[in-house]
Design a protein around this motif. Structure first.
Motif, PDB file in Angstrom:
ATOM      1  N   ASN A 101      78.797  33.525   3.742  1.00  0.00           N
ATOM      2  CA  ASN A 101      78.002  34.452   4.664  1.00  0.00           C
ATOM      3  C   ASN A 101      78.788  35.373   5.502  1.00  0.00           C
ATOM      4  O   ASN A 101      78.069  36.027   6.245  1.00  0.00           O
ATOM      5  CB  ASN A 101      77.296  33.566   5.662  1.00  0.00           C
ATOM      6  CG  ASN A 101      76.273  32.422   4.861  1.00  0.00           C
ATOM      7  OD1 ASN A 101      75.504  32.710   4.016  1.00  0.00           O
ATOM      8  ND2 ASN A 101      76.072  31.226   5.687  1.00  0.00           N
ATOM      9  N   LYS A 102      80.238  35.168   5.195  1.00  0.00           N
ATOM     10  CA  LYS A 102      80.888  36.365   5.851  1.00  0.00           C
ATOM     11  C   LYS A 102      80.980  36.330   7.324  1.00  0.00           C
ATOM     12  O   LYS A 102      80.726  37.252   8.295  1.00  0.00           O
ATOM     13  CB  LYS A 102      80.749  37.739   5.503  1.00  0.00           C
ATOM     14  CG  LYS A 102      81.309  38.146   3.949  1.00  0.00           C
ATOM     15  CD  LYS A 102      80.784  39.472   3.631  1.00  0.00           C
ATOM     16  CE  LYS A 102      81.172  40.027   2.308  1.00  0.00           C
ATOM     17  NZ  LYS A 102      80.697  39.266   1.235  1.00  0.00           N
ATOM     18  N   SER A 103      80.962  34.962   7.835  1.00  0.00           N
ATOM     19  CA  SER A 103      80.631  34.742   9.279  1.00  0.00           C
ATOM     20  C   SER A 103      81.944  33.867   9.631  1.00  0.00           C
ATOM     21  O   SER A 103      82.853  33.790   9.141  1.00  0.00           O
ATOM     22  CB  SER A 103      79.214  33.710   9.743  1.00  0.00           C
ATOM     23  OG  SER A 103      79.612  32.576   8.801  1.00  0.00           O
ATOM     24  N   LYS A 104      81.927  33.581  11.181  1.00  0.00           N
ATOM     25  CA  LYS A 104      83.099  32.689  11.541  1.00  0.00           C
ATOM     26  C   LYS A 104      82.695  31.536  12.200  1.00  0.00           C
ATOM     27  O   LYS A 104      81.728  31.176  12.146  1.00  0.00           O
ATOM     28  CB  LYS A 104      83.800  33.693  12.671  1.00  0.00           C
ATOM     29  CG  LYS A 104      84.510  34.957  12.412  1.00  0.00           C
ATOM     30  CD  LYS A 104      85.478  35.546  13.283  1.00  0.00           C
ATOM     31  CE  LYS A 104      85.973  36.770  12.570  1.00  0.00           C
ATOM     32  NZ  LYS A 104      87.213  37.197  13.373  1.00  0.00           N
ATOM     33  N   LYS A 133      93.393  28.090   3.447  1.00  0.00           N
ATOM     34  CA  LYS A 133      94.467  27.351   3.135  1.00  0.00           C
ATOM     35  C   LYS A 133      93.588  25.721   3.056  1.00  0.00           C
ATOM     36  O   LYS A 133      93.936  24.852   1.893  1.00  0.00           O
ATOM     37  CB  LYS A 133      95.430  26.867   4.392  1.00  0.00           C
ATOM     38  CG  LYS A 133      96.720  26.029   3.870  1.00  0.00           C
ATOM     39  CD  LYS A 133      97.533  26.202   5.030  1.00  0.00           C
ATOM     40  CE  LYS A 133      98.914  25.288   4.488  1.00  0.00           C
ATOM     41  NZ  LYS A 133      99.923  25.125   5.579  1.00  0.00           N
ATOM     42  N   LEU A 134      92.829  25.070   3.819  1.00  0.00           N
ATOM     43  CA  LEU A 134      92.016  23.912   3.620  1.00  0.00           C
ATOM     44  C   LEU A 134      91.222  24.055   2.417  1.00  0.00           C
ATOM     45  O   LEU A 134      91.282  23.150   1.699  1.00  0.00           O
ATOM     46  CB  LEU A 134      91.229  23.764   4.831  1.00  0.00           C
ATOM     47  CG  LEU A 134      90.224  22.470   4.515  1.00  0.00           C
ATOM     48  CD1 LEU A 134      91.263  21.307   4.556  1.00  0.00           C
ATOM     49  CD2 LEU A 134      89.219  22.445   5.457  1.00  0.00           C
ATOM     50  N   ILE A 139      86.869  31.559  14.909  1.00  0.00           N
ATOM     51  CA  ILE A 139      87.907  31.562  13.929  1.00  0.00           C
ATOM     52  C   ILE A 139      87.737  31.872  12.611  1.00  0.00           C
ATOM     53  O   ILE A 139      86.306  31.670  12.183  1.00  0.00           O
ATOM     54  CB  ILE A 139      88.866  30.420  13.915  1.00  0.00           C
ATOM     55  CG1 ILE A 139      87.868  29.049  13.692  1.00  0.00           C
ATOM     56  CG2 ILE A 139      89.624  30.070  15.228  1.00  0.00           C
ATOM     57  CD1 ILE A 139      88.635  27.797  13.598  1.00  0.00           C
ATOM     58  N   ASN A 140      88.207  32.534  11.792  1.00  0.00           N
ATOM     59  CA  ASN A 140      88.095  32.838  10.335  1.00  0.00           C
ATOM     60  C   ASN A 140      88.205  31.510   9.606  1.00  0.00           C
ATOM     61  O   ASN A 140      88.723  30.420  10.036  1.00  0.00           O
ATOM     62  CB  ASN A 140      89.061  33.777   9.845  1.00  0.00           C
ATOM     63  CG  ASN A 140      89.154  34.949  10.332  1.00  0.00           C
ATOM     64  OD1 ASN A 140      87.946  35.548  10.611  1.00  0.00           O
ATOM     65  ND2 ASN A 140      90.148  35.542  10.828  1.00  0.00           N
ATOM     66  N   ASP A 168      81.779  23.538   5.982  1.00  0.00           N
ATOM     67  CA  ASP A 168      81.295  24.315   7.007  1.00  0.00           C
ATOM     68  C   ASP A 168      82.356  25.650   6.867  1.00  0.00           C
ATOM     69  O   ASP A 168      81.558  26.757   7.047  1.00  0.00           O
ATOM     70  CB  ASP A 168      81.873  23.622   8.264  1.00  0.00           C
ATOM     71  CG  ASP A 168      81.159  22.751   8.786  1.00  0.00           C
ATOM     72  OD1 ASP A 168      79.954  22.611   8.490  1.00  0.00           O
ATOM     73  OD2 ASP A 168      81.453  21.744   9.715  1.00  0.00           O
ATOM     74  N   ASN A 169      83.468  25.467   6.098  1.00  0.00           N
ATOM     75  CA  ASN A 169      84.259  26.586   6.028  1.00  0.00           C
ATOM     76  C   ASN A 169      83.559  27.449   4.729  1.00  0.00           C
ATOM     77  O   ASN A 169      83.687  28.824   4.880  1.00  0.00           O
ATOM     78  CB  ASN A 169      85.767  26.004   5.529  1.00  0.00           C
ATOM     79  CG  ASN A 169      86.403  25.872   6.755  1.00  0.00           C
ATOM     80  OD1 ASN A 169      86.951  26.847   7.556  1.00  0.00           O
ATOM     81  ND2 ASN A 169      86.554  24.649   7.267  1.00  0.00           N
ATOM     82  N   VAL A 170      83.182  26.836   3.648  1.00  0.00           N
ATOM     83  CA  VAL A 170      82.547  27.392   2.471  1.00  0.00           C
ATOM     84  C   VAL A 170      81.410  28.213   3.114  1.00  0.00           C
ATOM     85  O   VAL A 170      81.033  29.303   2.926  1.00  0.00           O
ATOM     86  CB  VAL A 170      82.177  26.480   1.602  1.00  0.00           C
ATOM     87  CG1 VAL A 170      81.308  27.171   0.665  1.00  0.00           C
ATOM     88  CG2 VAL A 170      83.393  25.932   0.707  1.00  0.00           C
TER      89      VAL A 170
END
Length: 631
Positions: A504-507, A522-523, A517-518, A497-499
């Motif tokens: 996609n430069k989305s949140k 860190k994860l 959230i960005n 999900d974070n990748v």
């Protein structure tokens, strides 16, 4: 009663295979099934091919050898494609003795035995059917009855070439028993059997002073001379030498290079012209595959002797090196143990693998490239993914040394040490440390290991131990993760999900508050760092993951935990890193509290149920990993 019924069924099946008829009736079979008239070399090639051929990453694998020979795919492909295939096509290579050259316990004898047993079984099948002149001690090819002046006409009609002459005995029988009527000569189907000396022979030289050439070519039966009146009467000759009996099939020539020269002279004519001299007769035709095997030292000594030049030119040498793949070496040990009386002893998981690592390291040669070590080379040869290297690098490594795999520790030594461990411990379970310890102790008793070689091998035992340490820690840490697959899947879904948001430069949307959230850098970095992804390389790695997900989606496949090897490894390492302290405390506490004891018991149960350990080996593993983590 079951085994007796099977014996009876087998006897009935053999009875069904029996066939007898005239030469005229045999020609009808040849017209319908031309393969019954194939040469010995062609029969061996078709036997191997008919068992099935697989293409694995561009390399042919012959199923005929798959359950007995491991890690020799390249050598076997070369043997089949460079010897048996062209020999089956009647090319000049069939006029060569096949010499298998390799180190001790490398599989040469097993290979020859497989060919012999295979031919016995193949002759029971329709495609491997063999027919011979009835009553002939050499099981002669019936087509030798066709006169030479008619053989071209026979080829035009049947498409089969006939090579060889009718033997002296059958020439006499044709005139005396059949009045020259070829069409009436009786033909029978034969079944190859080494025990019955039909189509398969084995020649093993003994003391040169007492060895008789008759063992190869047969001899005069002096008791019949008075009856037949002459030594040149073929009825007074026993056609019972190994070359006679192996006709139409194959002969194993054991210790060929140690033989007296007079025994090898007969092979010159047999290989080049397809015939040999016996008694006071014309040359006797024979169609057979001759296989010999030797080690490299004996072969070098043989070719250095100028007297052997004529025979050397009639030999085709096929190197049979040691296996160089860890996973295949494991299969060798597993097979040898299953065939022994210690098959009921529990061998802890990874024990054979660690022993195999040590063995393979002794057989590998140091890479000429400075950026790769022996352990990486071992992994690449075994088909593992090593960062920075690809298949082309593996092929380049294999070309560095032509004789790689021709030296090192043999499988019998390892099995002997495993057996010694089992007997000495007198318990029903052994582990990797037990075997490594035994391998180390055995080096002192090995007669051919020099002090320099011993030091090198001790280093390999240390390397194998380090590999085992990593395996053991991962095994225990994995067992500590409750619902491991679910934990890994949750962590991976979170990472993906974070990748996706990052690329996609989305949140992302917080599941609790609902606010945007960005992406959690860190994860993502905590996972990527587990497999050495640098700050500069993170963007490319994340984009690669996204491309892989898209490719799966286009094919209608779901991207899951096992879809990307390196990501799976990173997820595992991340989970393990988070659990390290828990494992450390629980395994090292001498007097665990109730909760810790419960956790240990859960881990032991999981090691037994899901990882193949028994109670003894699981507890030994836990204690060992606890000591590792506390260092």
């Amino acid at each position: 009663m079951d085994i007796l019924k099977k014996i009876e069924m087998f006897r009935h099946e053999e009875e069904k295979l029996k066939w007898e008829g005239t030469f005229g009736e045999y020609l009808e079979i040849v017209k319908e099934k031309p393969w019954v008239a194939q040469s010995a070399h062609s029969r061996v090639y078709n036997m191997i091919k008919d068992a099935g051929v697989e293409d694995v990453k561009g390399q042919k694998r012959y199923k005929f050898f798959s359950n007995q020979l491991f890690g020799l795919e390249e050598a076997l492909e070369r043997l089949v494609e460079e010897y048996f295939h062209p020999a089956a096509k009647r090319l000049d290579v069939r006029k060569r003795i096949l010499l298998l050259m390799g180190p001790v316990s490398g599989g040469k004898s097993t290979l020859v035995t497989m060919l012999k047993r295979g031919l016995e079984a193949y002759s029971h099948h329709e495609k491997g059917a063999v027919y011979a002149i009835k009553g002939c001690p050499m099981h002669e090819d019936p087509l030798h009855l066709i006169p030479h002046h008619l053989r071209k006409d026979f080829y035009d009609e049947y498409g089969i070439r006939i090579e060889g002459n009718l033997s002296p005995l059958n020439s006499m029988r044709l005139e005396q028993e059949y009045g020259g009527r070829i069409e009436d000569v009786l033909i029978e189907r034969i079944i190859f059997s080494e025990d019955r000396r039909v189509g398969i022979g084995t020649f093993s030289p003994s003391d040169p002073k007492s060895q008789d050439i008759a063992d190869l070519t047969g001899s005069i039966d002096f008791s019949t001379i008075a009856e037949y009146g002459s030594e040149s009467d073929p009825r007074a000759y026993r056609f019972d030498g190994e070359l006679n009996k192996a006709n139409r099939g194959m002969m194993e020539f054991q210790e060929m290079l140690k033989c007296d020269e007079k025994f090898l002279w007969h092979l010159l004519s047999l290989t080049q012209e397809g015939n040999f001299k016996a008694g006071r007769f014309a040359l006797i035709s024979a169609d057979e595959l001759i296989v010999a095997h030797t080690n490299e030292t004996e072969y070098r000594s043989f070719i250095s002797n100028k007297k052997n030049e004529a025979l050397h030119s009639r030999i085709i040498v096929m190197p049979i090196p040691y296996n160089l793949k860890v996973t295949q070496e494991e299969k060798i040990y597993d097979k040898m143990i299953r065939e022994s009386d210690v098959a009921d002893v529990h061998i802890a998981p990874h024990t054979l693998r660690v022993a195999a690592m040590f063995t393979i390291l002794t057989r590998l040669k140091e890479p000429k490239k400075g950026d790769i070590d022996l352990v990486k080379k071992m992994r690449l040869y075994d088909g593992e993914n090593v960062e920075g290297y690809n298949r082309a690098d593996v092929e380049e490594l294999k070309k560095e040394y032509a004789d790689e795999g021709m030296s090192g520790i043999d499988p019998r030594y390892v099995i002997n040490r495993i057996s010694s461990t089992i007997i000495r411990k007198e318990i029903s379970s052994i582990n990797a440390l037990d075997v490594l310890r035994s391998l180390k102790e055995g080096l002192d008793q090995h007669p051919s290991i020099t002090p320099e070689l011993k030091e090198r091998y001790l280093n390999f035992i240390s390397l194998a131990r380090k590999e085992y340490d990593d395996i053991a820690k991962k095994e225990v840490q994995k067992a500590f993760v409750y619902s491991y697959e679910e934990s890994a899947k949750t962590l991976m879904d979170n990472y993906l999900d974070n990748v996706e948001a990052y690329c996609n430069k989305s949140k992302l949307r917080d599941p609790l508050t609902g606010e945007e959230i960005n992406p959690d850098e860190k994860l993502m970095r905590s996972i990527e760092e587990q497999i050495g992804i640098s700050e500069n390389a993170k963007k490319a790695f994340r984009e690669e993951i996204l491309i892989r997900i898209s490719a799966y989606a286009r094919k209608g496949k779901r991207f899951d935990y096992n879809s990307h090897d390196r990501l799976r490894e990173a997820i595992q390492k991340k989970l393990f890193a988070d659990l390290k302290d828990v494992v450390k405390i629980t395994t090292s506490t001498k007097t665990p509290d109730e909760q810790q004891l419960k956790k240990v018991n859960e881990v032991v149960a999981r090691l037994i149920d899901e990882h193949g350990y028994n109670s003894t080996s699981a507890n030994e593993l836990l204690r060992y990993v606890g000591s590792l983590l506390n260092r």
